[in-house]
Enzyme design. Structure first.
Site, mmCIF file in Angstrom:
data_model
loop_
_atom_site.group_PDB
_atom_site.id
_atom_site.type_symbol
_atom_site.label_atom_id
_atom_site.label_comp_id
_atom_site.label_asym_id
_atom_site.label_seq_id
_atom_site.Cartn_x
_atom_site.Cartn_y
_atom_site.Cartn_z
ATOM 1 C CE1 TYR A 160 5.385 -9.877 -10.662
ATOM 2 C CE2 TYR A 160 4.624 -10.642 -12.803
ATOM 3 C CZ TYR A 160 4.477 -9.808 -11.699
ATOM 4 O OH TYR A 160 3.423 -8.925 -11.640
ATOM 5 C CB ALA A 174 -0.959 -0.001 1.194
ATOM 6 N N GLY A 175 2.170 1.132 -0.034
ATOM 7 C CA GLY A 175 3.012 2.320 -0.086
ATOM 8 C C GLY A 175 3.255 2.799 -1.508
HETATM 9 P P1 NAP Z 1 4.685 -1.264 -6.932
HETATM 10 O O1 NAP Z 1 4.214 0.104 -7.231
HETATM 11 O O2 NAP Z 1 6.139 -1.567 -7.021
HETATM 12 O O3 NAP Z 1 4.128 -1.694 -5.483
HETATM 13 C C1 NAP Z 1 4.536 -2.878 -4.830
HETATM 14 C C2 NAP Z 1 4.795 -2.548 -3.379
HETATM 15 O O4 NAP Z 1 5.067 -3.784 -2.665
HETATM 16 C C3 NAP Z 1 6.009 -1.633 -3.179
HETATM 17 O O5 NAP Z 1 5.714 -0.583 -2.289
HETATM 18 C C4 NAP Z 1 7.030 -2.596 -2.581
HETATM 19 O O6 NAP Z 1 7.982 -1.973 -1.752
HETATM 20 C C5 NAP Z 1 6.143 -3.506 -1.773
HETATM 21 N N1 NAP Z 1 6.840 -4.720 -1.340
HETATM 22 C C6 NAP Z 1 7.863 -5.364 -1.987
HETATM 23 N N2 NAP Z 1 8.279 -6.416 -1.254
HETATM 24 C C7 NAP Z 1 7.532 -6.419 -0.123
HETATM 25 C C8 NAP Z 1 7.511 -7.247 1.036
HETATM 26 N N3 NAP Z 1 8.355 -8.298 1.177
HETATM 27 N N4 NAP Z 1 6.620 -6.972 2.017
HETATM 28 C C9 NAP Z 1 5.771 -5.930 1.896
HETATM 29 N N5 NAP Z 1 5.744 -5.103 0.833
HETATM 30 C C10 NAP Z 1 6.614 -5.338 -0.177
HETATM 31 O O7 NAP Z 1 3.996 -2.330 -7.919
HETATM 32 P P2 NAP Z 1 2.483 -2.460 -8.463
HETATM 33 O O8 NAP Z 1 2.574 -2.459 -9.939
HETATM 34 O O9 NAP Z 1 1.550 -1.553 -7.761
HETATM 35 O O10 NAP Z 1 2.202 -3.968 -8.022
HETATM 36 C C11 NAP Z 1 1.103 -4.353 -7.195
HETATM 37 C C12 NAP Z 1 0.747 -5.798 -7.541
HETATM 38 O O11 NAP Z 1 0.222 -5.836 -8.886
HETATM 39 C C13 NAP Z 1 1.952 -6.741 -7.531
HETATM 40 O O12 NAP Z 1 1.567 -7.997 -7.001
HETATM 41 C C14 NAP Z 1 2.275 -6.907 -9.018
HETATM 42 O O13 NAP Z 1 2.936 -8.121 -9.273
HETATM 43 C C15 NAP Z 1 0.880 -6.866 -9.603
HETATM 44 N N6 NAP Z 1 0.812 -6.543 -11.033
HETATM 45 C C16 NAP Z 1 1.274 -5.365 -11.506
HETATM 46 C C17 NAP Z 1 1.176 -5.090 -12.879
HETATM 47 C C18 NAP Z 1 1.675 -3.794 -13.460
HETATM 48 O O14 NAP Z 1 1.694 -3.669 -14.692
HETATM 49 N N7 NAP Z 1 2.054 -2.816 -12.641
HETATM 50 C C19 NAP Z 1 0.586 -6.025 -13.745
HETATM 51 C C20 NAP Z 1 0.115 -7.227 -13.217
HETATM 52 C C21 NAP Z 1 0.221 -7.487 -11.864
HETATM 53 P P3 NAP Z 1 9.394 -1.540 -2.417
HETATM 54 O O15 NAP Z 1 9.083 -0.489 -3.437
HETATM 55 O O16 NAP Z 1 10.181 -1.043 -1.242
HETATM 56 O O17 NAP Z 1 9.957 -2.807 -3.044
#
Ligand code: NAP
Length: 243
Positions: free
Chosen positions: A154, A13-14
Protein backbone atom coordinates in the site's frame (compact mmCIF):
# COMPACT_ATOMS: atom_id res chain seq x y z
CA UNK A 1 -18.67 25.94 -4.84
CA UNK A 2 -20.49 25.15 -8.07
CA UNK A 3 -19.80 22.26 -10.41
CA UNK A 4 -22.80 23.00 -12.60
CA UNK A 5 -22.31 21.61 -16.11
CA UNK A 6 -19.19 19.64 -15.16
CA UNK A 7 -18.91 15.90 -15.74
CA UNK A 8 -17.04 13.92 -13.07
CA UNK A 9 -15.84 10.30 -13.23
CA UNK A 10 -15.20 9.03 -9.70
CA UNK A 11 -13.69 5.62 -8.94
CA UNK A 12 -14.32 3.82 -5.66
CA UNK A 13 -17.66 5.62 -5.68
CA UNK A 14 -19.55 2.67 -4.21
CA UNK A 15 -18.14 3.28 -0.73
CA UNK A 16 -16.41 5.63 1.68
CA UNK A 17 -14.63 8.72 0.38
CA UNK A 18 -15.53 8.06 -3.27
CA UNK A 19 -19.24 7.80 -2.51
CA UNK A 20 -19.20 10.96 -0.36
CA UNK A 21 -17.34 12.80 -3.13
CA UNK A 22 -19.81 11.64 -5.78
CA UNK A 23 -22.72 12.86 -3.67
CA UNK A 24 -21.05 16.18 -2.85
CA UNK A 25 -20.10 17.03 -6.45
CA UNK A 26 -23.58 16.00 -7.66
CA UNK A 27 -25.22 18.20 -5.01
CA UNK A 28 -23.16 21.07 -6.43
CA UNK A 29 -24.38 20.48 -9.97
CA UNK A 30 -21.96 17.96 -11.46
CA UNK A 31 -23.11 15.07 -13.65
CA UNK A 32 -21.46 12.07 -12.04
CA UNK A 33 -20.28 8.68 -13.29
CA UNK A 34 -20.05 6.71 -10.04
CA UNK A 35 -17.59 3.91 -10.83
CA UNK A 36 -16.72 0.93 -8.67
CA UNK A 37 -15.59 -2.69 -8.91
CA UNK A 38 -19.08 -3.77 -7.86
CA UNK A 39 -21.72 -2.47 -10.24
CA UNK A 40 -24.36 -2.81 -7.49
CA UNK A 41 -22.67 -0.43 -5.04
CA UNK A 42 -21.86 2.00 -7.87
CA UNK A 43 -25.53 1.82 -8.85
CA UNK A 44 -26.63 2.50 -5.26
CA UNK A 45 -24.56 5.70 -5.19
CA UNK A 46 -25.98 6.80 -8.55
CA UNK A 47 -29.53 6.01 -7.40
CA UNK A 48 -29.07 8.06 -4.21
CA UNK A 49 -27.87 11.01 -6.29
CA UNK A 50 -30.80 10.76 -8.70
CA UNK A 51 -33.26 10.48 -5.78
CA UNK A 52 -31.76 13.67 -4.35
CA UNK A 53 -32.43 15.43 -7.69
CA UNK A 54 -28.97 15.08 -9.26
CA UNK A 55 -27.66 13.41 -12.42
CA UNK A 56 -25.64 10.21 -12.21
CA UNK A 57 -24.94 6.83 -13.71
CA UNK A 58 -23.44 3.82 -11.96
CA UNK A 59 -20.55 2.13 -13.75
CA UNK A 60 -19.05 -1.25 -12.86
CA UNK A 61 -15.31 -1.19 -13.61
CA UNK A 62 -12.12 -2.86 -12.48
CA UNK A 63 -9.63 0.00 -12.57
CA UNK A 64 -6.72 -2.38 -13.11
CA UNK A 65 -8.14 -3.45 -16.52
CA UNK A 66 -7.28 -1.14 -19.41
CA UNK A 67 -10.18 -2.42 -21.50
CA UNK A 68 -12.72 -1.88 -18.69
CA UNK A 69 -11.40 1.60 -17.89
CA UNK A 70 -11.50 2.67 -21.55
CA UNK A 71 -15.07 1.39 -21.90
CA UNK A 72 -16.18 3.13 -18.69
CA UNK A 73 -14.72 6.51 -19.70
CA UNK A 74 -16.21 6.10 -23.20
CA UNK A 75 -19.64 5.36 -21.71
CA UNK A 76 -19.40 8.44 -19.49
CA UNK A 77 -18.58 10.71 -22.43
CA UNK A 78 -21.39 9.16 -24.49
CA UNK A 79 -23.88 9.65 -21.64
CA UNK A 80 -22.90 13.18 -20.55
CA UNK A 81 -21.02 14.58 -23.59
CA UNK A 82 -17.74 15.42 -21.85
CA UNK A 83 -15.31 14.55 -19.07
CA UNK A 84 -14.11 17.44 -16.92
CA UNK A 85 -13.08 15.86 -13.62
CA UNK A 86 -11.47 12.54 -12.68
CA UNK A 87 -11.25 11.51 -9.02
CA UNK A 88 -9.27 8.30 -8.33
CA UNK A 89 -10.62 6.88 -5.06
CA UNK A 90 -10.65 3.13 -5.77
CA UNK A 91 -8.52 1.23 -3.32
CA UNK A 92 -7.82 -1.80 -1.16
CA UNK A 93 -5.62 -2.22 1.89
CA UNK A 94 -4.92 -5.87 2.76
CA UNK A 95 -2.39 -6.09 5.59
CA UNK A 96 0.62 -8.47 5.47
CA UNK A 97 4.27 -8.49 6.51
CA UNK A 98 6.81 -8.33 3.69
CA UNK A 99 8.03 -11.84 4.57
CA UNK A 100 4.48 -13.20 4.19
CA UNK A 101 2.87 -11.24 1.40
CA UNK A 102 1.88 -13.34 -1.60
CA UNK A 103 3.06 -12.18 -5.01
CA UNK A 104 -0.56 -12.12 -6.18
CA UNK A 105 -1.58 -9.85 -3.29
CA UNK A 106 1.32 -7.46 -3.98
CA UNK A 107 0.26 -7.34 -7.65
CA UNK A 108 -3.37 -6.70 -6.68
CA UNK A 109 -2.52 -3.75 -4.42
CA UNK A 110 -0.14 -2.16 -6.95
CA UNK A 111 -2.60 -2.99 -9.74
CA UNK A 112 -5.54 -1.35 -8.00
CA UNK A 113 -3.84 1.79 -6.71
CA UNK A 114 -0.88 2.58 -8.96
CA UNK A 115 -1.81 0.92 -12.25
CA UNK A 116 -5.48 1.77 -11.72
CA UNK A 117 -4.67 5.45 -11.20
CA UNK A 118 -2.41 5.40 -14.28
CA UNK A 119 -5.04 3.71 -16.49
CA UNK A 120 -7.84 6.06 -15.41
CA UNK A 121 -5.60 9.11 -15.88
CA UNK A 122 -4.45 7.91 -19.31
CA UNK A 123 -8.00 7.35 -20.58
CA UNK A 124 -9.30 10.60 -19.05
CA UNK A 125 -6.42 12.75 -20.26
CA UNK A 126 -7.02 11.67 -23.88
CA UNK A 127 -10.54 13.13 -23.64
CA UNK A 128 -9.44 16.17 -21.60
CA UNK A 129 -6.77 17.08 -24.18
CA UNK A 130 -9.54 17.16 -26.81
CA UNK A 131 -11.54 19.48 -24.50
CA UNK A 132 -8.41 21.59 -23.72
CA UNK A 133 -9.13 21.44 -19.98
CA UNK A 134 -9.54 19.03 -17.12
CA UNK A 135 -9.04 18.30 -13.45
CA UNK A 136 -7.61 15.19 -11.86
CA UNK A 137 -7.44 14.44 -8.13
CA UNK A 138 -5.52 11.33 -7.07
CA UNK A 139 -5.76 9.97 -3.55
CA UNK A 140 -2.58 9.17 -1.64
CA UNK A 141 -1.74 8.56 2.01
CA UNK A 142 0.64 9.70 4.71
CA UNK A 143 1.67 6.03 4.86
CA UNK A 144 3.60 6.66 1.61
CA UNK A 145 5.96 8.92 3.57
CA UNK A 146 5.89 7.31 7.01
CA UNK A 147 5.50 3.62 6.13
CA UNK A 148 3.28 1.14 7.94
CA UNK A 149 3.96 -2.28 9.36
CA UNK A 150 2.04 -4.80 7.22
CA UNK A 151 1.41 -2.03 4.68
CA UNK A 152 4.42 -2.19 2.35
CA UNK A 153 2.50 -2.74 -0.89
CA UNK A 154 0.00 0.00 0.00
CA UNK A 155 2.72 2.48 0.97
CA UNK A 156 4.73 1.68 -2.18
CA UNK A 157 1.64 2.15 -4.36
CA UNK A 158 0.74 5.46 -2.72
CA UNK A 159 4.33 6.72 -3.03
CA UNK A 160 4.20 5.77 -6.70
CA UNK A 161 0.97 7.74 -7.14
CA UNK A 162 2.62 10.82 -5.59
CA UNK A 163 5.49 10.65 -8.11
CA UNK A 164 3.13 9.85 -10.98
CA UNK A 165 0.93 12.84 -10.09
CA UNK A 166 3.88 15.22 -10.37
CA UNK A 167 5.10 13.76 -13.68
CA UNK A 168 1.65 13.77 -15.26
CA UNK A 169 1.10 17.36 -14.08
CA UNK A 170 4.22 18.40 -16.01
CA UNK A 171 3.05 16.60 -19.15
CA UNK A 172 -0.49 18.01 -19.35
CA UNK A 173 -0.16 21.55 -17.93
CA UNK A 174 0.04 22.89 -21.51
CA UNK A 175 -3.46 21.43 -22.14
CA UNK A 176 -4.92 23.28 -19.14
CA UNK A 177 -5.26 20.03 -17.19
CA UNK A 178 -4.45 20.30 -13.46
CA UNK A 179 -3.34 17.15 -11.65
CA UNK A 180 -3.15 17.18 -7.87
CA UNK A 181 -3.32 14.64 -5.06
CA UNK A 182 -4.95 14.52 -1.66
CA UNK A 183 -3.67 12.71 1.40
CA UNK A 184 -6.89 12.76 3.44
CA UNK A 185 -5.66 11.55 6.83
CA UNK A 186 -7.45 8.81 8.81
CA UNK A 187 -11.05 8.66 7.67
CA UNK A 188 -13.90 6.51 8.94
CA UNK A 189 -14.58 4.11 6.02
CA UNK A 190 -14.73 0.32 5.59
CA UNK A 191 -11.05 0.35 4.52
CA UNK A 192 -9.75 2.16 7.56
CA UNK A 193 -8.50 0.18 10.53
CA UNK A 194 -9.69 3.15 12.62
CA UNK A 195 -13.23 2.71 11.34
CA UNK A 196 -14.62 1.46 14.64
CA UNK A 197 -12.42 3.58 16.93
CA UNK A 198 -14.24 5.95 19.25
CA UNK A 199 -12.92 8.74 21.46
CA UNK A 200 -11.82 7.03 24.70
CA UNK A 201 -10.67 3.78 23.03
CA UNK A 202 -6.91 3.06 23.32
CA UNK A 203 -6.73 2.72 19.53
CA UNK A 204 -8.28 6.16 19.15
CA UNK A 205 -5.70 7.67 21.54
CA UNK A 206 -2.92 6.02 19.53
CA UNK A 207 -4.28 7.51 16.32
CA UNK A 208 -4.62 10.97 17.82
CA UNK A 209 -0.97 10.80 18.87
CA UNK A 210 -0.05 10.48 15.18
CA UNK A 211 -2.87 12.55 13.70
CA UNK A 212 -3.87 15.42 15.98
CA UNK A 213 -6.89 16.22 13.81
CA UNK A 214 -8.38 12.85 14.75
CA UNK A 215 -10.62 10.62 12.67
CA UNK A 216 -12.48 12.34 9.84
CA UNK A 217 -15.76 11.42 8.23
CA UNK A 218 -15.73 10.71 4.47
CA UNK A 219 -17.80 13.86 3.90
CA UNK A 220 -14.90 15.97 5.18
CA UNK A 221 -12.42 14.24 2.84
CA UNK A 222 -14.93 14.90 0.04
CA UNK A 223 -14.80 18.62 0.85
CA UNK A 224 -11.02 18.59 0.44
CA UNK A 225 -11.34 16.75 -2.89
CA UNK A 226 -13.96 19.23 -4.11
CA UNK A 227 -11.57 22.06 -3.21
CA UNK A 228 -8.79 20.47 -5.29
CA UNK A 229 -11.24 20.01 -8.20
CA UNK A 230 -12.68 23.52 -7.84
CA UNK A 231 -11.75 27.09 -8.84
CA UNK A 232 -9.19 27.58 -6.06
CA UNK A 233 -6.94 25.18 -8.01
CA UNK A 234 -7.57 26.65 -11.48
CA UNK A 235 -3.85 27.30 -11.95
CA UNK A 236 -2.29 24.93 -9.44
CA UNK A 237 -0.91 21.58 -10.47
CA UNK A 238 1.44 18.86 -9.28
CA UNK A 239 0.67 19.51 -5.61
CA UNK A 240 0.24 16.88 -2.90
CA UNK A 241 -2.08 18.22 -0.19
CA UNK A 242 -1.85 16.58 3.24
CA UNK A 243 -4.77 16.98 5.64
P1 NAP B 1 -13.45 2.16 0.79
O1 NAP B 1 -14.61 2.68 1.54
O2 NAP B 1 -13.04 0.74 0.97
O3 NAP B 1 -13.66 2.47 -0.78
C1 NAP B 1 -12.81 1.96 -1.78
C2 NAP B 1 -13.67 1.46 -2.92
O4 NAP B 1 -12.80 1.07 -4.02
C3 NAP B 1 -14.51 0.23 -2.55
O5 NAP B 1 -15.84 0.37 -2.97
C4 NAP B 1 -13.79 -0.88 -3.32
O6 NAP B 1 -14.63 -1.95 -3.67
C5 NAP B 1 -13.34 -0.14 -4.55
N1 NAP B 1 -12.35 -0.90 -5.32
C6 NAP B 1 -11.44 -1.80 -4.84
N2 NAP B 1 -10.73 -2.33 -5.86
C7 NAP B 1 -11.23 -1.78 -6.99
C8 NAP B 1 -10.93 -1.95 -8.38
N3 NAP B 1 -9.97 -2.81 -8.80
N4 NAP B 1 -11.63 -1.24 -9.29
C9 NAP B 1 -12.59 -0.38 -8.89
N5 NAP B 1 -12.93 -0.18 -7.60
C10 NAP B 1 -12.26 -0.87 -6.65
O7 NAP B 1 -12.13 3.01 1.15
P2 NAP B 1 -11.89 4.59 1.35
O8 NAP B 1 -11.31 4.75 2.70
O9 NAP B 1 -13.07 5.39 0.94
O10 NAP B 1 -10.71 4.79 0.31
C11 NAP B 1 -10.75 5.74 -0.76
C12 NAP B 1 -9.32 6.15 -1.09
O11 NAP B 1 -8.79 6.89 0.03
C13 NAP B 1 -8.38 4.96 -1.29
O12 NAP B 1 -7.46 5.25 -2.33
C14 NAP B 1 -7.62 4.89 0.04
O13 NAP B 1 -6.36 4.28 -0.12
C15 NAP B 1 -7.52 6.36 0.37
N6 NAP B 1 -7.25 6.67 1.78
C16 NAP B 1 -8.11 6.29 2.75
C17 NAP B 1 -7.83 6.62 4.08
C18 NAP B 1 -8.75 6.22 5.21
O14 NAP B 1 -8.37 6.41 6.37
N7 NAP B 1 -9.94 5.71 4.92
C19 NAP B 1 -6.67 7.34 4.40
C20 NAP B 1 -5.81 7.72 3.37
C21 NAP B 1 -6.10 7.39 2.06
P3 NAP B 1 -14.66 -3.24 -2.68
O15 NAP B 1 -15.24 -2.76 -1.38
O16 NAP B 1 -15.53 -4.21 -3.42
O17 NAP B 1 -13.22 -3.69 -2.54
Amino acid sequence: MSFTGKVAFITGAGSGIGRATAQLLASQGAKVAAADLRADTAGETAAAIVTAGGKAIGVGVNVSSKAEVSAAIERTVQEFGALDILINCAGIYPRALVVDIEESQWDQVIGTHLKGTFLCCQAAVKQMIRQKSGRIVNIVSGIALNGARRGSAYSAAKGGIMSFTKSLALEVREHNIMVNALSPGPTRTPMSSWGSAKPGDPSYAEMISQHPQGLKEPEQAAQYIATLAGPLFDNTTGRIMHF
